[in-house]
Design a protein around this motif. Sequence first.
Motif, PDB file in Angstrom:
ATOM      1  N   MET A   1       0.847  -1.188   0.000  1.00 55.78           N
ATOM      2  CA  MET A   1       0.000   0.000   0.000  1.00 55.78           C
ATOM      3  C   MET A   1       0.888   1.246   0.000  1.00 55.78           C
ATOM      4  N   GLU A   2       0.535   2.230  -0.810  1.00 54.89           N
ATOM      5  CA  GLU A   2       1.303   3.459  -0.926  1.00 54.89           C
ATOM      6  C   GLU A   2       0.627   4.587  -0.162  1.00 54.89           C
ATOM      7  N   ILE A   3       1.437   5.519   0.349  1.00 50.19           N
ATOM      8  CA  ILE A   3       0.902   6.636   1.137  1.00 50.19           C
ATOM      9  C   ILE A   3      -0.079   7.459   0.312  1.00 50.19           C
ATOM     10  N   GLN A   4       0.176   7.569  -1.005  1.00 47.59           N
ATOM     11  CA  GLN A   4      -0.703   8.369  -1.852  1.00 47.59           C
ATOM     12  C   GLN A   4      -2.108   7.782  -1.896  1.00 47.59           C
ATOM     13  N   GLN A   5      -2.208   6.460  -1.782  1.00 52.25           N
ATOM     14  CA  GLN A   5      -3.529   5.837  -1.782  1.00 52.25           C
ATOM     15  C   GLN A   5      -4.350   6.261  -0.564  1.00 52.25           C
ATOM     16  N   LEU A   6      -3.665   6.487   0.538  1.00 49.91           N
ATOM     17  CA  LEU A   6      -4.370   6.958   1.739  1.00 49.91           C
ATOM     18  C   LEU A   6      -4.952   8.350   1.506  1.00 49.91           C
ATOM     19  N   TYR A   7      -4.188   9.195   0.808  1.00 53.71           N
ATOM     20  CA  TYR A   7      -4.694  10.534   0.480  1.00 53.71           C
ATOM     21  C   TYR A   7      -5.904  10.445  -0.454  1.00 53.71           C
ATOM     22  N   TYR A   8      -5.837   9.538  -1.431  1.00 57.39           N
ATOM     23  CA  TYR A   8      -6.986   9.341  -2.322  1.00 57.39           C
ATOM     24  C   TYR A   8      -8.220   8.942  -1.510  1.00 57.39           C
ATOM     25  N   TYR A   9      -8.022   8.020  -0.607  1.00 56.44           N
ATOM     26  CA  TYR A   9      -9.144   7.515   0.198  1.00 56.44           C
ATOM     27  C   TYR A   9      -9.734   8.627   1.075  1.00 56.44           C
ATOM     28  N   MET A  10      -8.876   9.411   1.707  1.00 58.81           N
ATOM     29  CA  MET A  10      -9.364  10.491   2.566  1.00 58.81           C
ATOM     30  C   MET A  10     -10.115  11.544   1.755  1.00 58.81           C
ATOM     31  N   GLU A  11      -9.623  11.822   0.540  1.00 57.48           N
ATOM     32  CA  GLU A  11     -10.315  12.807  -0.307  1.00 57.48           C
ATOM     33  C   GLU A  11     -11.676  12.272  -0.732  1.00 57.48           C
ATOM     34  N   LEU A  12     -11.747  10.991  -1.028  1.00 62.88           N
ATOM     35  CA  LEU A  12     -13.029  10.372  -1.375  1.00 62.88           C
ATOM     36  C   LEU A  12     -14.006  10.470  -0.208  1.00 62.88           C
ATOM     37  N   CYS A  13     -13.525  10.230   0.992  1.00 62.32           N
ATOM     38  CA  CYS A  13     -14.383  10.329   2.175  1.00 62.32           C
ATOM     39  C   CYS A  13     -14.812  11.777   2.421  1.00 62.32           C
TER      40      CYS A  13
END
Length: 287
Positions: A1-13
Amino acid sequence: MEIQQLYYYMELCRQKNFTEAGYVCSMTQGALSKQIRKMENELGTTLIRRNTRKFELSEEGKVFLGYAEKMTALYEEMLLSLQENQEIRIGSMPVLAPYHFADIVADFHETYPDIQLILNEKKGREIVAEADDYDFLILRDSMVKDPEKYWFYPLYEDRLCAVLYEDHPLACCDKISLKELKDEIFVFPVKESGSYDIFYDSCRKAGFEPDIQFEFPQANTIMSFVKARMGVTVTFTKVYEEVSSQGICMIPLEDDFRSPISLIYPKRQNLDPAKKMFLKYIRSLRK
């Protein structure tokens, strides 16, 4: 898992919509959905419920969001601690005082004392002309002539109002239409201010050409001329509240003339940790 994916997920939320979140993340709805699926496969669980009409996190998705926020915060803290001379350059039209932006700067500085905010307040047209010199701009959205090149994060939305001297025939009204002032003499900001164009265009949309006989760079001077019965003006409600005085009054307009103010930055700009932290802080103010 990449840190950027966490940012994508938070933006989606945050956006609660794949299309809107994809736009903010500079990717298509399909590409964002693929990233979320990839995380779900790695975690072996479902984060987003897809069998409902509205956006909804699963219980696991809510737990994961909390961890994502903690992990990205720790990641950003690490990056900030490794950098020196962190500064953010902000070019702003003259709206900092009426909208109390100084309070935001003071609170940000207290929270992140190692990040220096350098603010330059100039006429809107000058800020637009010097846009490449800044990391962020604070402008009315309508002032940006090539909006497809920028991201816009809304800060304030203000409405136009009329300002009259206290014994003006319309001063007793609860609300008026802008067209009712078509025969008045107007006191306006100077043409280079940016507000001039907004006020002028509003009068034209109301069906008349304003008779502008006085132009001044400062709102206080404009209001003093209205108080002296030399004319009337239109302005934004927050600006009036900042410079109001005895002898003048604000009358709401029936016309719904709005002018959003946004924090603006170029899409091509890669935000370093300090700038990401500032943007994250600004977003937190609207929760």
